[in-house]
Design an enzyme around this catalytic site. Sequence first.
Site, mmCIF file in Angstrom:
data_model
loop_
_atom_site.group_PDB
_atom_site.id
_atom_site.type_symbol
_atom_site.label_atom_id
_atom_site.label_comp_id
_atom_site.label_asym_id
_atom_site.label_seq_id
_atom_site.Cartn_x
_atom_site.Cartn_y
_atom_site.Cartn_z
ATOM 1 N N LEU A 32 0.705 -1.130 0.057
ATOM 2 C CA LEU A 32 -0.124 -0.108 0.005
ATOM 3 C C LEU A 32 0.915 1.108 -0.155
ATOM 4 C CD1 LEU A 32 -3.067 -0.868 2.497
ATOM 5 C CD2 LEU A 32 -3.247 -0.238 -0.142
ATOM 6 N N ASP A 80 -0.308 -7.628 -4.331
ATOM 7 C CA ASP A 80 -0.036 -6.322 -4.247
ATOM 8 C C ASP A 80 0.087 -5.623 -5.481
ATOM 9 O OD1 ASP A 80 0.443 -5.805 -1.603
ATOM 10 O OD2 ASP A 80 2.552 -6.665 -1.556
ATOM 11 N N ASP A 120 15.267 -12.595 6.269
ATOM 12 C CA ASP A 120 15.029 -13.588 5.895
ATOM 13 C C ASP A 120 16.170 -14.205 4.842
ATOM 14 O OD1 ASP A 120 12.514 -12.994 7.002
ATOM 15 O OD2 ASP A 120 11.513 -12.358 5.225
ATOM 16 N N THR A 157 13.274 -0.988 15.403
ATOM 17 C CA THR A 157 13.425 -0.338 14.004
ATOM 18 C C THR A 157 14.970 -0.030 13.998
ATOM 19 O OG1 THR A 157 11.381 0.984 14.212
ATOM 20 C CG2 THR A 157 13.545 2.037 12.871
ATOM 21 N N GLN A 158 15.663 0.017 15.043
ATOM 22 C CA GLN A 158 17.122 0.294 15.043
ATOM 23 C C GLN A 158 17.932 -0.969 14.687
ATOM 24 O OE1 GLN A 158 18.641 2.309 18.772
ATOM 25 N NE2 GLN A 158 16.452 3.106 19.073
ATOM 26 N N GLY A 202 -13.621 -19.508 -7.372
ATOM 27 C CA GLY A 202 -13.026 -20.412 -6.455
ATOM 28 C C GLY A 202 -12.848 -21.879 -7.130
ATOM 29 N N CYS A 212 -16.896 -16.239 -12.282
ATOM 30 C CA CYS A 212 -16.415 -17.657 -12.760
ATOM 31 C C CYS A 212 -17.021 -18.661 -12.115
ATOM 32 C CB CYS A 212 -15.014 -17.413 -11.967
ATOM 33 S SG CYS A 212 -13.711 -18.290 -12.795
ATOM 34 N N HIS A 258 -13.061 -12.210 -14.357
ATOM 35 C CA HIS A 258 -12.959 -11.750 -12.977
ATOM 36 C C HIS A 258 -12.936 -10.146 -13.334
ATOM 37 C CE1 HIS A 258 -12.128 -15.197 -10.699
ATOM 38 N NE2 HIS A 258 -11.572 -15.559 -11.697
ATOM 39 N N GLU A 262 -13.534 -7.784 -11.053
ATOM 40 C CA GLU A 262 -12.996 -7.130 -10.059
ATOM 41 C C GLU A 262 -11.524 -6.673 -10.324
ATOM 42 O OE1 GLU A 262 -12.514 -11.543 -8.976
ATOM 43 O OE2 GLU A 262 -13.996 -10.366 -9.995
#
Length: 542
Positions: A19, A71, A146, A190-191, A353, A380, A514, A516
């Site tokens: 976002l 995303d 990671d 954060t540090q 689905g 669908c 689809h 959307e």
Amino acid sequence: MTRFIFITGGVVSSLGKGLMAASLAALLQARGYSVRVRKFDPYLNVDPGTMSPYQHGEVYVTDDGAETDLDLGHYERFTGVPSRQTDNITSGRVYRDIIAKERRGDFLGATVQVIPHVTDAIKTFARAETEGLDFVLCEIGGTVGDIEGLPFLEAIRQLSIDVGKANAVYIHCTLVPYLAAAGELKTKPTQHSVAELRGIGIQPDVLVCRSEHPLPESDRAKIALFCNVDRKAVIAALDAPSIYDVPLQYHGEGLDEEVLKAFGITDAPAPDLSRWDAISEALATPEGEVTIGVVGKYTGMKDAYKSLTEALVHGGIANRVKVNVRWLDAEEFEGDDAMPRLEPMHGILVPGGFGERGSEGKIACVRFAREHGVPFFGICLGMQMACIEAARNQAGVAGASTTEFGPTQEPVVGMITEWMSPEGLQVREAGGNLGGTMRLGSYAARLAGNSLAASVYGSETIHERHRHRYEVNVHYRDRLEAEGLMFTGMSPDGLLPEIVERPEHPWFVGVQFHPELKSKPFDPHPLFAGFVAAAVRQSRLV
């Protein structure tokens, strides 16, 4: 020269990097710059196409048929720039391509290594198709630390050198947690996250700090000091009333200004945020509300229907109403006891689905919508369930089913084995690979001129995105149309049903694609706008 913005995350996942990337891209766009947003996913799947929605959320499909990270849906919704295959890369795809080259002998006997071969492949991906763009934003999935993300971080470190440090900016998203027992925010995570990133060789230029509480100036100064960034480049990111308020919120915090400053750009045009002001105002001051029941099988994981949820919001914006979504588990409707739960709904939507679980509940909900005159939207699998419902309960085909659920004597829905695509004839076999083998991407459809669909679209030819392996069997068309379920949208060759509707119903539409995936807050998809409008009319009758 194209400038690159690299976005990393630390401390925990799900901080909203996607976002933030989409919002920043929208803000740069509002200043007149051209943008493109990309996602680097470190997981070993080639793409998310075979991953469970409970693991990964929805699979976002591009016009050119890529199955990508959700995303990319945010990127498109916020910028209006259509995503492409080249906008999402995974470790699995990188390693697959490199190993294929090694097997062919393309490396001429060299030892194939993470550096330089993997990192070079990632850099090539990052710079592909960027000619003429002002900014390319690259979001790195996962968090710093990671192990699978290390090649990506090394690649973006090298890219800064390749394109020149003046053309690369790093943004790091972290969490500043609030400890209720201590009554204060804690900056130490954060540090540590920034320290680990710096140990890899990347010094962030801007920090975006997610927090549930406002970030005091003292904490902002502390983070800036320990993380070696300018105090104004420490951007607070609080929860917003709507995700469409996020661009305005980040602009208020100075995110776009600090990013431009990091590039040495001091004469950028002022942003035109009127589009976002209008969207925010529409969401904050609705003139009514409607309730839509979404009957699905992944209702425990809302990200499985992310684009669907947002498209309903967009439909609400188009009609100046708030859309309340009620998530309904399809399995609960396989008995009559649960049917009264549908009575308060102003609209019923059965989404896409895979698999048999919950199918009988979906069919029961389709029947309820048909018999009670409730606006219905099937997408669908939802369209396929509407056709099976009509065949069973109206056309007298008691055994109507789909071959997706197993052998059947009445395959109202069956596996599509051949279809035409822009690349030519596509052929699939039962029992073949699952990944990337569906009918994927944008395909044309022709609409009947007197149909609801044609009036909603304002056109008799449309292009929509598909993701499915099974199709309604056109051989049942006559029997279904005799019962009022009209086939009003077909593929250009007339073989594949794309849209069904009931002209005598207040609003009953099923689509194989689809819609959307193409809806945006500033350009709501016409089918969702029409569905919500029908729900508004229904709300006045209840």
